[in-house]
Design a protein around this motif. Structure first.
Motif, mmCIF file in Angstrom:
data_model
loop_
_atom_site.group_PDB
_atom_site.id
_atom_site.type_symbol
_atom_site.label_atom_id
_atom_site.label_comp_id
_atom_site.label_asym_id
_atom_site.label_seq_id
_atom_site.Cartn_x
_atom_site.Cartn_y
_atom_site.Cartn_z
ATOM 1 N N ILE A 144 3.091 9.539 -0.715
ATOM 2 C CA ILE A 144 2.508 10.409 -1.604
ATOM 3 C C ILE A 144 2.315 9.557 -3.038
ATOM 4 C CG2 ILE A 144 3.164 12.156 -3.309
ATOM 5 C CD1 ILE A 144 4.857 13.250 -0.799
ATOM 6 N N THR A 145 2.726 8.606 -3.377
ATOM 7 C CA THR A 145 2.680 7.886 -4.470
ATOM 8 C C THR A 145 1.656 6.748 -4.315
ATOM 9 O OG1 THR A 145 4.676 6.498 -4.422
ATOM 10 C CG2 THR A 145 4.738 8.719 -5.619
ATOM 11 N N THR A 146 1.199 6.565 -2.889
ATOM 12 C CA THR A 146 0.461 5.370 -2.746
ATOM 13 C C THR A 146 -1.023 5.945 -2.176
ATOM 14 O OG1 THR A 146 2.564 4.241 -2.091
ATOM 15 C CG2 THR A 146 0.309 3.263 -1.710
ATOM 16 N N PRO A 147 -1.984 6.741 -3.144
ATOM 17 C CA PRO A 147 -3.147 7.154 -2.458
ATOM 18 C C PRO A 147 -4.053 5.866 -2.268
ATOM 19 C CG PRO A 147 -2.929 7.555 -4.673
ATOM 20 C CD PRO A 147 -1.641 6.776 -4.395
ATOM 21 N N ALA A 148 -3.942 4.895 -2.773
ATOM 22 C CA ALA A 148 -4.970 3.681 -2.492
ATOM 23 C C ALA A 148 -4.635 3.043 -1.287
ATOM 24 C CB ALA A 148 -4.611 2.555 -3.702
ATOM 25 N N PRO B 53 3.602 -4.424 -6.994
ATOM 26 C CA PRO B 53 2.725 -5.283 -6.848
ATOM 27 C C PRO B 53 1.743 -5.375 -5.700
ATOM 28 C CG PRO B 53 4.579 -6.271 -7.582
ATOM 29 C CD PRO B 53 4.798 -4.777 -7.176
ATOM 30 N N LEU B 54 2.306 -4.818 -4.494
ATOM 31 C CA LEU B 54 1.758 -4.707 -3.219
ATOM 32 C C LEU B 54 0.673 -3.503 -3.074
ATOM 33 C CD1 LEU B 54 4.294 -5.225 -0.591
ATOM 34 C CD2 LEU B 54 2.898 -6.934 -1.498
ATOM 35 N N GLY B 55 0.570 -2.698 -4.174
ATOM 36 C CA GLY B 55 -0.188 -1.625 -4.218
ATOM 37 C C GLY B 55 0.370 -0.363 -3.720
ATOM 38 N N CYS B 56 1.464 -0.417 -3.615
ATOM 39 C CA CYS B 56 2.308 0.599 -2.992
ATOM 40 C C CYS B 56 3.049 1.399 -4.221
ATOM 41 C CB CYS B 56 3.360 0.320 -2.341
ATOM 42 S SG CYS B 56 3.314 -0.148 -0.588
ATOM 43 N N CYS B 57 3.083 2.752 -3.987
ATOM 44 C CA CYS B 57 3.749 3.388 -5.154
ATOM 45 C C CYS B 57 2.938 3.199 -6.561
ATOM 46 C CB CYS B 57 5.163 3.206 -5.298
ATOM 47 S SG CYS B 57 6.175 3.363 -3.812
ATOM 48 N N GLY B 58 1.487 3.399 -6.671
ATOM 49 C CA GLY B 58 0.886 3.143 -7.807
ATOM 50 C C GLY B 58 1.368 4.134 -8.894
ATOM 51 N N TRP B 59 1.799 5.340 -8.525
ATOM 52 C CA TRP B 59 2.366 6.279 -9.500
ATOM 53 C C TRP B 59 3.433 5.687 -10.240
ATOM 54 C CZ3 TRP B 59 7.162 8.711 -10.359
ATOM 55 C CH2 TRP B 59 6.726 9.611 -11.480
ATOM 56 N N TRP B 60 4.200 4.732 -9.790
ATOM 57 C CA TRP B 60 5.514 4.215 -10.570
ATOM 58 C C TRP B 60 4.706 3.239 -11.514
ATOM 59 C CZ3 TRP B 60 9.620 6.171 -10.156
ATOM 60 C CH2 TRP B 60 10.071 7.123 -9.009
ATOM 61 N N LEU B 61 3.607 2.893 -11.470
ATOM 62 C CA LEU B 61 2.947 2.041 -12.571
ATOM 63 C C LEU B 61 3.098 2.981 -13.891
ATOM 64 C CD1 LEU B 61 0.154 0.069 -11.256
ATOM 65 C CD2 LEU B 61 2.119 -0.780 -12.193
ATOM 66 N N TYR B 62 2.658 4.370 -13.582
ATOM 67 C CA TYR B 62 2.786 5.230 -14.803
ATOM 68 C C TYR B 62 4.147 5.602 -15.441
ATOM 69 C CZ TYR B 62 2.234 9.526 -17.262
ATOM 70 O OH TYR B 62 2.110 10.447 -18.230
ATOM 71 N N ALA B 63 4.931 5.483 -14.415
ATOM 72 C CA ALA B 63 6.344 5.692 -14.776
ATOM 73 C C ALA B 63 6.909 4.591 -15.483
ATOM 74 C CB ALA B 63 7.366 6.146 -13.577
ATOM 75 N N LEU B 64 6.585 3.146 -15.014
ATOM 76 C CA LEU B 64 6.949 2.179 -15.816
ATOM 77 C C LEU B 64 6.263 1.954 -17.092
ATOM 78 C CD1 LEU B 64 6.593 -0.529 -12.730
ATOM 79 C CD2 LEU B 64 8.558 0.368 -13.821
ATOM 80 N N SER B 65 5.060 2.637 -17.390
ATOM 81 C CA SER B 65 4.335 2.429 -18.576
ATOM 82 C C SER B 65 5.154 3.147 -19.472
ATOM 83 C CB SER B 65 2.993 2.906 -18.510
ATOM 84 O OG SER B 65 2.762 4.180 -18.251
ATOM 85 N N LEU B 66 5.780 4.211 -19.138
ATOM 86 C CA LEU B 66 6.716 5.290 -20.051
ATOM 87 C C LEU B 66 8.074 4.617 -20.311
ATOM 88 C CD1 LEU B 66 5.565 8.559 -18.557
ATOM 89 C CD2 LEU B 66 4.674 7.507 -20.717
ATOM 90 N N LEU B 67 8.582 3.869 -19.374
ATOM 91 C CA LEU B 67 9.856 3.346 -19.567
ATOM 92 C C LEU B 67 10.298 2.468 -20.886
ATOM 93 C CD1 LEU B 67 12.506 3.399 -17.734
ATOM 94 C CD2 LEU B 67 11.685 1.111 -16.940
#
Length: 159
Positions: free
Chosen positions: A24-28, A97-111
């Motif tokens: 779900i979090t890896t639409p790419a 980094p592999l392109g998985c869980c791209g949604w987590w990039l957003y979560a990481l930016s809020l961390l």
């Protein structure tokens, strides 16, 4: 339902939920590619969570079938739920980094705004280690439950 069957089902459900979050979090990426990448990096965590939760369910069901009243059950399940969530959270970082869980990039930016820049850097840098620590906690709770069950069974034999 028998303890082994229920434990197996719950363990499989745990793995399916984890992989569903990855997809779900890896639409790419195509779903299969995301799942393969998750297993390549986090197979120990994915399988470990399923086995650990399945083991906890087995022990709980076994204690019920024997008529044991373990006061550790609620604490263990609460701890296991938190440990599974934490373990999953940290293990997803390694997939970014592999392109998985791209949604987590957003979560990481809020961390950093939530816990600060220094803590965020440590959490991201040691995310895999922290995922393994979470896995150890899951098995620790299962071990504690097994110990309590064994003690209760000894006590029942005495009386």
């Amino acid at each position: 339902m028998r303890p082994i069957r229920k434990a197996t089902i719950v363990g499989i459900i745990t793995i399916v939920i984890y992989l569903s979050v990855v997809v779900i979090t890896t639409p790419a990426l195509e779903p299969l590619a995301a799942i393969i990448a998750a297993f390549q990096l986090n197979s120990i965590v994915i399988i470990g969570m399923g086995v650990g939760i399945g083991l906890q369910v087995f022990l709980s069901e076994k204690s019920k079938s024997l008529g044991c009243k373990l006061n550790v059950k609620k604490k263990a399940f609460g701890g296991n739920s938190g440990s599974v969530a934490t373990t999953s959270f940290f293990s997803f970082f390694s997939l970014v980094p592999l392109g998985c869980c791209g949604w987590w990039l957003y979560a990481l930016s809020l961390l950093p705004s939530v816990v600060g820049t220094g803590v965020s850097a440590v959490l991201i840098e040691y995310s895999q280690v922290l995922a393994y620590v979470g896995l150890a906690i899951i098995f620790g709770f299962a071990g504690l439950t097994a110990y309590k069950l064994k003690q209760e069974m000894k006590l029942q034999k005495i009386t």
